[in-house]
Every structure is written in C-alpha cells, then in structure tokens.
Design a protein around this motif. Structure first.
Motif, PDB file in Angstrom:
ATOM      1  N   UNK A   1       0.864  -1.185   0.000  1.00 18.81           N
ATOM      2  CA  UNK A   1       0.000   0.000   0.000  1.00 18.81           C
ATOM      3  C   UNK A   1       0.897   1.230   0.000  1.00 18.81           C
ATOM      4  N   UNK A   2       0.722   2.100  -0.988  1.00 13.25           N
ATOM      5  CA  UNK A   2       1.533   3.307  -1.102  1.00 13.25           C
ATOM      6  C   UNK A   2       0.889   4.401  -0.256  1.00 13.25           C
ATOM      7  N   UNK A   3       1.465   4.627   0.932  1.00  7.24           N
ATOM      8  CA  UNK A   3       0.905   5.602   1.857  1.00  7.24           C
ATOM      9  C   UNK A   3       2.047   6.203   2.669  1.00  7.24           C
ATOM     10  N   UNK A   4       1.943   7.478   2.949  1.00  7.02           N
ATOM     11  CA  UNK A   4       3.003   8.146   3.714  1.00  7.02           C
ATOM     12  C   UNK A   4       2.723   8.031   5.213  1.00  7.02           C
ATOM     13  N   UNK A   5       3.793   8.158   6.002  1.00  3.97           N
ATOM     14  CA  UNK A   5       3.632   8.168   7.457  1.00  3.97           C
ATOM     15  C   UNK A   5       2.748   9.334   7.884  1.00  3.97           C
ATOM     16  N   UNK A   6       2.880  10.453   7.186  1.00  4.15           N
ATOM     17  CA  UNK A   6       2.064  11.627   7.500  1.00  4.15           C
ATOM     18  C   UNK A   6       0.579  11.329   7.313  1.00  4.15           C
ATOM     19  N   UNK A   7       0.242  10.634   6.249  1.00  4.55           N
ATOM     20  CA  UNK A   7      -1.173  10.293   6.007  1.00  4.55           C
ATOM     21  C   UNK A   7      -1.691   9.355   7.094  1.00  4.55           C
ATOM     22  N   UNK A   8      -0.858   8.406   7.514  1.00  2.30           N
ATOM     23  CA  UNK A   8      -1.257   7.488   8.591  1.00  2.30           C
ATOM     24  C   UNK A   8      -1.481   8.285   9.872  1.00  2.30           C
ATOM     25  N   UNK A   9      -0.575   9.193  10.177  1.00  3.66           N
ATOM     26  CA  UNK A   9      -0.705  10.003  11.387  1.00  3.66           C
ATOM     27  C   UNK A   9      -1.936  10.903  11.326  1.00  3.66           C
ATOM     28  N   UNK A  10      -2.189  11.474  10.162  1.00 10.54           N
ATOM     29  CA  UNK A  10      -3.379  12.326   9.997  1.00 10.54           C
ATOM     30  C   UNK A  10      -4.655  11.516  10.189  1.00 10.54           C
ATOM     31  N   UNK A  11      -4.690  10.316   9.646  1.00 11.70           N
ATOM     32  CA  UNK A  11      -5.867   9.455   9.821  1.00 11.70           C
ATOM     33  C   UNK A  11      -6.042   9.080  11.288  1.00 11.70           C
ATOM     34  N   UNK A  12      -4.934   8.827  11.976  1.00  7.32           N
ATOM     35  CA  UNK A  12      -5.016   8.496  13.395  1.00  7.32           C
ATOM     36  C   UNK A  12      -5.559   9.674  14.201  1.00  7.32           C
ATOM     37  N   UNK A  13      -5.208  10.898  13.816  1.00 10.17           N
ATOM     38  CA  UNK A  13      -5.767  12.079  14.472  1.00 10.17           C
ATOM     39  C   UNK A  13      -7.269  12.160  14.282  1.00 10.17           C
ATOM     40  N   UNK A  14      -7.706  11.885  13.071  1.00 10.23           N
ATOM     41  CA  UNK A  14      -9.145  11.873  12.777  1.00 10.23           C
ATOM     42  C   UNK A  14      -9.838  10.771  13.593  1.00 10.23           C
ATOM     43  N   UNK A  15      -9.219   9.602  13.642  1.00  9.88           N
ATOM     44  CA  UNK A  15      -9.816   8.484  14.382  1.00  9.88           C
ATOM     45  C   UNK A  15      -9.811   8.725  15.884  1.00  9.88           C
ATOM     46  N   UNK A  16      -8.832   9.495  16.382  1.00  7.93           N
ATOM     47  CA  UNK A  16      -8.821   9.850  17.803  1.00  7.93           C
ATOM     48  C   UNK A  16     -10.046  10.684  18.147  1.00  7.93           C
ATOM     49  N   UNK A  17     -10.375  11.645  17.290  1.00  9.85           N
ATOM     50  CA  UNK A  17     -11.581  12.457  17.519  1.00  9.85           C
ATOM     51  C   UNK A  17     -12.830  11.601  17.451  1.00  9.85           C
ATOM     52  N   UNK A  18     -12.898  10.704  16.486  1.00  5.54           N
ATOM     53  CA  UNK A  18     -14.041   9.801  16.372  1.00  5.54           C
ATOM     54  C   UNK A  18     -14.164   8.925  17.605  1.00  5.54           C
ATOM     55  N   UNK A  19     -13.034   8.387  18.072  1.00  7.92           N
ATOM     56  CA  UNK A  19     -13.034   7.542  19.275  1.00  7.92           C
ATOM     57  C   UNK A  19     -13.493   8.337  20.484  1.00  7.92           C
ATOM     58  N   UNK A  20     -13.041   9.596  20.602  1.00  7.77           N
ATOM     59  CA  UNK A  20     -13.455  10.439  21.721  1.00  7.77           C
ATOM     60  C   UNK A  20     -14.967  10.641  21.703  1.00  7.77           C
ATOM     61  N   UNK A  21     -15.518  10.900  20.532  1.00  8.39           N
ATOM     62  CA  UNK A  21     -16.974  11.083  20.411  1.00  8.39           C
ATOM     63  C   UNK A  21     -17.713   9.800  20.793  1.00  8.39           C
ATOM     64  N   UNK A  22     -17.221   8.660  20.323  1.00 10.42           N
ATOM     65  CA  UNK A  22     -17.891   7.397  20.608  1.00 10.42           C
ATOM     66  C   UNK A  22     -17.845   7.058  22.099  1.00 10.42           C
ATOM     67  N   UNK A  23     -16.692   7.240  22.714  1.00 15.79           N
ATOM     68  CA  UNK A  23     -16.559   6.925  24.141  1.00 15.79           C
ATOM     69  C   UNK A  23     -17.398   7.872  24.986  1.00 15.79           C
ATOM     70  N   UNK A  24     -17.402   9.145  24.628  1.00 22.02           N
ATOM     71  CA  UNK A  24     -18.205  10.101  25.384  1.00 22.02           C
ATOM     72  C   UNK A  24     -19.696   9.866  25.223  1.00 22.02           C
ATOM     73  N   UNK A  25     -20.100   9.244  24.109  1.00 19.12           N
ATOM     74  CA  UNK A  25     -21.518   8.964  23.868  1.00 19.12           C
ATOM     75  C   UNK A  25     -21.996   7.726  24.626  1.00 19.12           C
ATOM     76  N   UNK A  26     -21.072   6.930  25.137  1.00 13.53           N
ATOM     77  CA  UNK A  26     -21.463   5.698  25.835  1.00 13.53           C
ATOM     78  C   UNK A  26     -22.089   5.995  27.185  1.00 13.53           C
TER      79      UNK A  26
END
Length: 106
Positions: free
Chosen positions: A81-106
């Motif tokens: 898979x052709x992907x940069x470390x920066x793109x992986x890190x950016x996606x992880x930042x997005x997923x951190x926000x999503x995870x925060x929303x999901x956990x707070x909604x529980x």
C-alpha cells in the motif's frame, strides 16, 4: 475528614476517571486504526478484527507515542500500500476524535 482531605480525595477520583477515559479513547482509536488499515490491506471480517486486536496489543505493550503509527505504516508498506507516514498520522488524528466522540456517547 477535613475539607483538605475531601478535596484531595475528589482530585484523586477525578484524576483516576480522566486517566480511565483517556485509556478507553486510545484503545478505541487503536481498534479503529487497525480496522482502517486492514481495509486498505484488503482484509475483511475476522481477519480485520484480528488485525485490529493486534494493533491494540501493540499500543499496550510498546512504550512511545509513535508505536502505532510506525506499525501501521510498516504493515501497509509490507502489503504494497503506497501511503506516507504523515497520512497514517493524519488518519489516526481523525480516528482519535471519532473515538473520543464514541466513548463520550457511551
């Protein structure tokens, strides 16, 4: 108990609650990141879930802030898979926000 003791106990309880919340958010982010990467690698179903569990275990077992990013990038590159470390890190930042929303909604 004195007022000082009450305040100290309240502070300790809040600290424990906040740490537990941060742990749950990180574990949720790690699972979401594992599922995201599994999708990019063409894994589905039980394989994707197993890979996501491995990613969660990596974060628990490896110290350091970039352990997950490095593991995801290495696995993605190993699968071609052709992907940069920066793109992986950016996606992880997005997923951190999503995870925060999901956990707070529980």
């Amino acid at each position: 108990m004195t007022t000082f003791d009450d305040r100290e106990k309240a502070f300790e309880n809040k600290f424990q609650h906040d740490e537990d919340l941060l742990f749950r958010i990180r574990m949720r982010r790690d699972k979401l990141a594992g599922l995201w990467a599994a999708g990019l690698m063409g894994l589905g179903g039980a394989e994707a879930e197993a890979y996501a569990r491995q990613i969660v275990e990596v974060d628990i077992g490896t110290p350091g802030p970039h352990d997950i990013r490095d593991r995801l990038a290495a696995d993605l590159h190993a699968r071609g898979v052709d992907i940069s470390d920066h793109r992986v890190e950016r996606e992880m930042g997005h997923l951190l926000e999503l995870a925060r929303q999901q956990v707070n909604a529980e």
